[in-house]
Design a protein around this motif. Structure first.
Motif, PDB file in Angstrom:
ATOM      1  N   GLU A 219      -6.252  11.519  -6.408  1.00 49.35           N
ATOM      2  CA  GLU A 219      -6.653  11.787  -4.956  1.00 49.35           C
ATOM      3  C   GLU A 219      -7.593  10.781  -4.446  1.00 49.35           C
ATOM      4  O   GLU A 219      -7.612  10.219  -3.338  1.00 49.35           O
ATOM      5  CB  GLU A 219      -7.324  13.084  -4.928  1.00 49.35           C
ATOM      6  N   GLU A 220      -8.422  10.254  -5.199  1.00 47.40           N
ATOM      7  CA  GLU A 220      -9.549   9.230  -4.885  1.00 47.40           C
ATOM      8  C   GLU A 220      -8.700   7.971  -4.701  1.00 47.40           C
ATOM      9  O   GLU A 220      -9.022   7.331  -3.442  1.00 47.40           O
ATOM     10  CB  GLU A 220     -10.619   8.957  -6.017  1.00 47.40           C
ATOM     11  N   ARG A 221      -7.694   7.500  -5.317  1.00 49.78           N
ATOM     12  CA  ARG A 221      -6.943   6.106  -5.102  1.00 49.78           C
ATOM     13  C   ARG A 221      -6.240   6.575  -3.686  1.00 49.78           C
ATOM     14  O   ARG A 221      -6.128   5.570  -2.769  1.00 49.78           O
ATOM     15  CB  ARG A 221      -5.775   6.035  -6.466  1.00 49.78           C
ATOM     16  N   ARG A 222      -5.461   7.681  -3.710  1.00 50.88           N
ATOM     17  CA  ARG A 222      -4.924   7.917  -2.520  1.00 50.88           C
ATOM     18  C   ARG A 222      -5.650   7.878  -1.326  1.00 50.88           C
ATOM     19  O   ARG A 222      -5.192   7.233  -0.152  1.00 50.88           O
ATOM     20  CB  ARG A 222      -4.141   9.213  -2.503  1.00 50.88           C
ATOM     21  N   ARG A 223      -6.805   8.165  -1.363  1.00 52.10           N
ATOM     22  CA  ARG A 223      -7.609   8.166  -0.174  1.00 52.10           C
ATOM     23  C   ARG A 223      -7.960   6.908   0.174  1.00 52.10           C
ATOM     24  O   ARG A 223      -8.063   6.544   1.363  1.00 52.10           O
ATOM     25  CB  ARG A 223      -8.865   9.198  -0.508  1.00 52.10           C
ATOM     26  N   GLN A 224      -8.180   6.102  -0.650  1.00 51.05           N
ATOM     27  CA  GLN A 224      -8.729   4.556  -0.662  1.00 51.05           C
ATOM     28  C   GLN A 224      -7.529   3.952  -0.007  1.00 51.05           C
ATOM     29  O   GLN A 224      -7.569   3.100   0.872  1.00 51.05           O
ATOM     30  CB  GLN A 224      -9.109   4.144  -1.842  1.00 51.05           C
ATOM     31  N   VAL A 225      -6.261   4.154  -0.467  1.00 54.15           N
ATOM     32  CA  VAL A 225      -5.268   3.627  -0.085  1.00 54.15           C
ATOM     33  C   VAL A 225      -4.991   3.953   1.674  1.00 54.15           C
ATOM     34  O   VAL A 225      -4.539   3.166   2.274  1.00 54.15           O
ATOM     35  CB  VAL A 225      -4.060   3.928  -1.023  1.00 54.15           C
ATOM     36  N   VAL A 226      -4.923   5.208   1.812  1.00 55.56           N
ATOM     37  CA  VAL A 226      -5.037   5.602   3.227  1.00 55.56           C
ATOM     38  C   VAL A 226      -5.941   4.924   4.338  1.00 55.56           C
ATOM     39  O   VAL A 226      -5.460   4.518   5.364  1.00 55.56           O
ATOM     40  CB  VAL A 226      -5.005   7.237   3.259  1.00 55.56           C
ATOM     41  N   GLU A 227      -7.187   4.723   3.749  1.00 59.16           N
ATOM     42  CA  GLU A 227      -7.828   3.870   4.369  1.00 59.16           C
ATOM     43  C   GLU A 227      -7.673   2.680   4.780  1.00 59.16           C
ATOM     44  O   GLU A 227      -7.902   2.130   5.860  1.00 59.16           O
ATOM     45  CB  GLU A 227      -9.282   4.160   3.938  1.00 59.16           C
ATOM     46  N   GLU A 228      -7.083   1.892   3.668  1.00 55.41           N
ATOM     47  CA  GLU A 228      -6.566   0.430   3.791  1.00 55.41           C
ATOM     48  C   GLU A 228      -5.273   0.391   4.837  1.00 55.41           C
ATOM     49  O   GLU A 228      -5.198  -0.208   5.546  1.00 55.41           O
ATOM     50  CB  GLU A 228      -6.133   0.154   2.402  1.00 55.41           C
ATOM     51  N   ILE A 229      -4.445   1.609   4.734  1.00 58.29           N
ATOM     52  CA  ILE A 229      -3.320   1.679   5.485  1.00 58.29           C
ATOM     53  C   ILE A 229      -3.893   1.687   6.934  1.00 58.29           C
ATOM     54  O   ILE A 229      -3.297   1.031   8.028  1.00 58.29           O
ATOM     55  CB  ILE A 229      -2.307   2.679   5.194  1.00 58.29           C
ATOM     56  N   ALA A 230      -4.899   2.525   7.419  1.00 60.07           N
ATOM     57  CA  ALA A 230      -5.324   2.703   8.722  1.00 60.07           C
ATOM     58  C   ALA A 230      -6.043   1.435   9.386  1.00 60.07           C
ATOM     59  O   ALA A 230      -5.856   0.867  10.305  1.00 60.07           O
ATOM     60  CB  ALA A 230      -6.490   3.789   8.528  1.00 60.07           C
ATOM     61  N   GLN A 231      -6.709   0.549   8.219  1.00 57.36           N
ATOM     62  CA  GLN A 231      -7.185  -0.882   8.532  1.00 57.36           C
ATOM     63  C   GLN A 231      -6.177  -1.767   8.873  1.00 57.36           C
ATOM     64  O   GLN A 231      -6.170  -2.458  10.175  1.00 57.36           O
ATOM     65  CB  GLN A 231      -8.253  -1.051   7.519  1.00 57.36           C
TER      66      GLN A 231
ATOM     67  N   LEU B 273       0.847  -1.228   0.039  1.00 57.85           N
ATOM     68  CA  LEU B 273       0.037  -0.097   0.107  1.00 57.85           C
ATOM     69  C   LEU B 273       0.957   1.165  -0.152  1.00 57.85           C
ATOM     70  O   LEU B 273       0.606   2.191  -0.662  1.00 57.85           O
ATOM     71  CB  LEU B 273      -1.139  -0.203   1.307  1.00 57.85           C
ATOM     72  N   VAL B 274       1.811   1.348   0.704  1.00 63.61           N
ATOM     73  CA  VAL B 274       2.829   2.295   0.867  1.00 63.61           C
ATOM     74  C   VAL B 274       3.457   2.525  -0.592  1.00 63.61           C
ATOM     75  O   VAL B 274       3.758   3.786  -0.964  1.00 63.61           O
ATOM     76  CB  VAL B 274       4.034   2.186   1.877  1.00 63.61           C
ATOM     77  N   SER B 275       3.890   1.576  -1.252  1.00 66.34           N
ATOM     78  CA  SER B 275       4.317   1.715  -2.819  1.00 66.34           C
ATOM     79  C   SER B 275       3.270   2.133  -3.595  1.00 66.34           C
ATOM     80  O   SER B 275       3.522   3.036  -4.407  1.00 66.34           O
ATOM     81  CB  SER B 275       4.618   0.145  -3.053  1.00 66.34           C
ATOM     82  N   VAL B 276       1.893   1.767  -3.562  1.00 68.23           N
ATOM     83  CA  VAL B 276       0.867   2.348  -4.304  1.00 68.23           C
ATOM     84  C   VAL B 276       0.649   3.800  -4.050  1.00 68.23           C
ATOM     85  O   VAL B 276       0.354   4.566  -4.985  1.00 68.23           O
ATOM     86  CB  VAL B 276      -0.289   1.453  -4.003  1.00 68.23           C
ATOM     87  N   LEU B 277       0.668   4.112  -2.835  1.00 66.58           N
ATOM     88  CA  LEU B 277       0.478   5.579  -2.334  1.00 66.58           C
ATOM     89  C   LEU B 277       1.690   6.382  -2.696  1.00 66.58           C
ATOM     90  O   LEU B 277       1.334   7.682  -3.456  1.00 66.58           O
ATOM     91  CB  LEU B 277       0.530   5.517  -0.867  1.00 66.58           C
ATOM     92  N   ARG B 278       3.036   6.015  -2.826  1.00 61.89           N
ATOM     93  CA  ARG B 278       3.767   6.718  -3.622  1.00 61.89           C
ATOM     94  C   ARG B 278       3.775   7.037  -5.008  1.00 61.89           C
ATOM     95  O   ARG B 278       4.154   8.154  -5.518  1.00 61.89           O
ATOM     96  CB  ARG B 278       5.365   6.101  -3.206  1.00 61.89           C
ATOM     97  N   ARG B 279       3.340   6.129  -5.787  1.00 57.90           N
ATOM     98  CA  ARG B 279       3.161   6.221  -7.182  1.00 57.90           C
ATOM     99  C   ARG B 279       1.822   6.750  -7.957  1.00 57.90           C
ATOM    100  O   ARG B 279       1.816   7.524  -8.681  1.00 57.90           O
ATOM    101  CB  ARG B 279       3.394   4.706  -7.721  1.00 57.90           C
ATOM    102  N   SER B 280       0.745   6.806  -6.967  1.00 52.12           N
ATOM    103  CA  SER B 280      -0.526   7.058  -7.381  1.00 52.12           C
ATOM    104  C   SER B 280      -0.529   8.674  -7.230  1.00 52.12           C
ATOM    105  O   SER B 280      -0.060   9.299  -6.450  1.00 52.12           O
ATOM    106  CB  SER B 280      -1.586   6.954  -6.382  1.00 52.12           C
ATOM    107  N   GLU B 281      -1.333   9.188  -8.562  1.00 50.46           N
ATOM    108  CA  GLU B 281      -1.457  10.521  -8.565  1.00 50.46           C
ATOM    109  C   GLU B 281      -3.017  10.973  -8.422  1.00 50.46           C
ATOM    110  O   GLU B 281      -3.342  12.111  -8.356  1.00 50.46           O
ATOM    111  CB  GLU B 281      -0.902  11.230  -9.873  1.00 50.46           C
TER     112      GLU B 281
END
Length: 435
Positions: free
Chosen positions: A109-121, A99-107
């Protein structure tokens, strides 16, 4: 056997010998028979000792086998613990890495928000696992203790339920709360909060659709808290192993719900530590209901107050060893008021002088420090035990270290309340009943 055998020999040889020779032969046979009898007794003793040694060896071997089995069980539990912890902890860590790798590459905002929620879980899952592991370590070490006191349930419910209805709503679950003016209970605030959090967390995690409810009602001098869900449930086989550590239901594994299988094991231990009771009812695909019974604070306090003044010492003779006059007088009056016959003294010699002939005391209640120039209370008790074997002992002392005492000596630290003293006396005099 010797008489029968030797008699036949003498009778068969009778005609062949004269009287003197016959007399000498009888005398020799008698001495020989005595020696043979003594030899047989020695052989019998050796045989009995050999059998006893063999039985003792068998008993020791059985104890050794049991100890080895227990040790093997501990090793297997630890191996299962390491395997479960290693596997289940790697899963969210692996997810975090990706998820951290996806967060770094993603541009996006919607995808980054989803990834942050997954990281929190994933982070929450790791935190929950480590919390369970620490609780289990505390239980194994015996270092988890409960500080029982009256707990106001209304603020505790607000703290436990903070954010929980929103969490259910995010999963599409209906949450209902049926609690009105809950009374105070006798429990440990922190442990009770963790138990309720665990039960609510399970209800939300294992409920895919439907509803979750919490209800609190007064029943049979207890506050009954019921947490129900319409989730995946458990079958009868899984329900039988519900409270075993590192054991999880097949549905939880199939749904990919993270966890180590420690939640209910630790929740039940915490519940029993508080003197409460936890029941789990469940059916496959029909949901689960958890019932937590907590004693009401007012009822428990009234019962404890009643126990503290209950005269349970009628018919007992108690010796009191206390060098402080006021403390000795107060203890004597208190014991006599509870129905006991009391012999009180400031030191050992004074107590020996007061003991009446034929008197058999039930218990000695001794201070440790009996003043300069006198043996301490433990030493005097050892002397009394020689005359009255099996006499019960209760040491009440203000010393920080009363020295080594036998295992059957009950030791209380001053100051001691009437309630604590009564409970200790009942426990010592009636060990089967307990406090």
């Amino acid at each position: 056997y010797l008489v029968a055998c030797l008699s036949t020999i003498l009778l068969s040889l009778w005609p062949r010998y004269i009287a003197l020779e016959w007399a000498l032969m009888v005398l020799g046979v008698a001495f020989g028979g005595a020696m043979m009898f003594r030899l047989s007794k020695n052989i019998q003793q050796l045989l009995n000792e050999a059998v006893a040694d063999r039985m003792e060896s068998d008993e020791l071997a059985s104890q050794l086998d049991q100890a080895l089995d227990d040790q093997q069980s501990v090793f297997e539990t630890r191996a299962r613990f390491l395997a479960a912890a290693s596997h289940d902890l790697k899963q969210p860590v692996q997810a975090l890495t990706l998820l951290v790798s996806v967060l770094r590459r993603s541009e996006s905002e919607e995808r980054r928000r989803q990834v942050v929620e997954e990281i929190a879980q994933a982070t929450s899952s790791i935190e929950s696992m480590f919390s369970g592991l620490l609780d289990m370590a505390s239980i194994d070490a015996g270092s988890m203790i409960a500080h029982i006191c009256p707990v106001e349930m209304a603020p505790l419910f607000r703290s436990v339920l903070a954010g929980y209805p929103q969490r259910c709503s995010q999963k599409g679950l209906r949450f209902s709360l049926r609690v009105q003016d809950p009374p105070a209970v006798l429990a440990d605030t922190l442990l009770l909060q963790r138990v309720l959090n665990n039960l609510l967390d399970n209800a939300c995690k294992y409920c895919v659709s439907g509803s979750v409810s919490l209800e609190a009602v007064v029943r049979d001098h207890h506050l009954l808290i019921t947490i129900s869900d319409s989730g995946i449930g458990l079958d009868a086989g899984e329900l039988a192993h519900l409270y075993q550590a590192f054991v999880r239901g097949s549905s939880a594994k199939a749904l990919g719900i993270p966890g180590l299988g420690l939640g209910l094991a630790t929740a039940r231990y915490m519940t029993e530590l508080m003197g409460a009771r936890l029941e789990i009812l469940s059916k496959k695909d029909q949901g689960t209901t958890a019932r937590l019974w907590l004693p009401l604070a007012q009822e428990a306090a009234a019962k404890m107050q009643q126990e503290a003044h209950r005269p349970a010492l009628a018919g007992t003779h108690i010796m009191v060893l206390e060098d402080d006059p006021s403390a000795r007088t107060a203890m004597t009056y208190w014991l006599q008021d509870a129905g006991a016959t009391v012999t009180a003294a400031s030191n050992g010699p004074d107590l020996w002088r007061q003991l009446e002939p034929g008197s058999v005391p039930s218990l000695v209640l001794a201070d440790f420090n009996l003043g300069p120039g006198h043996d301490n209370g433990v030493a005097v008790v050892h002397q009394l035990r020689q005359r009255f074997p099996g006499m019960h002992v209760l040491i009440v002392t203000g010393e920080s270290d009363a020295g080594p005492t036998p295992q059957d000596f009950k030791v209380l630290k001053k100051p001691v309340s009437a309630q604590t003293l009564t409970a200790a006396l009942n426990q010592v005099l009636n060990p089967k009943e307990g406090p």
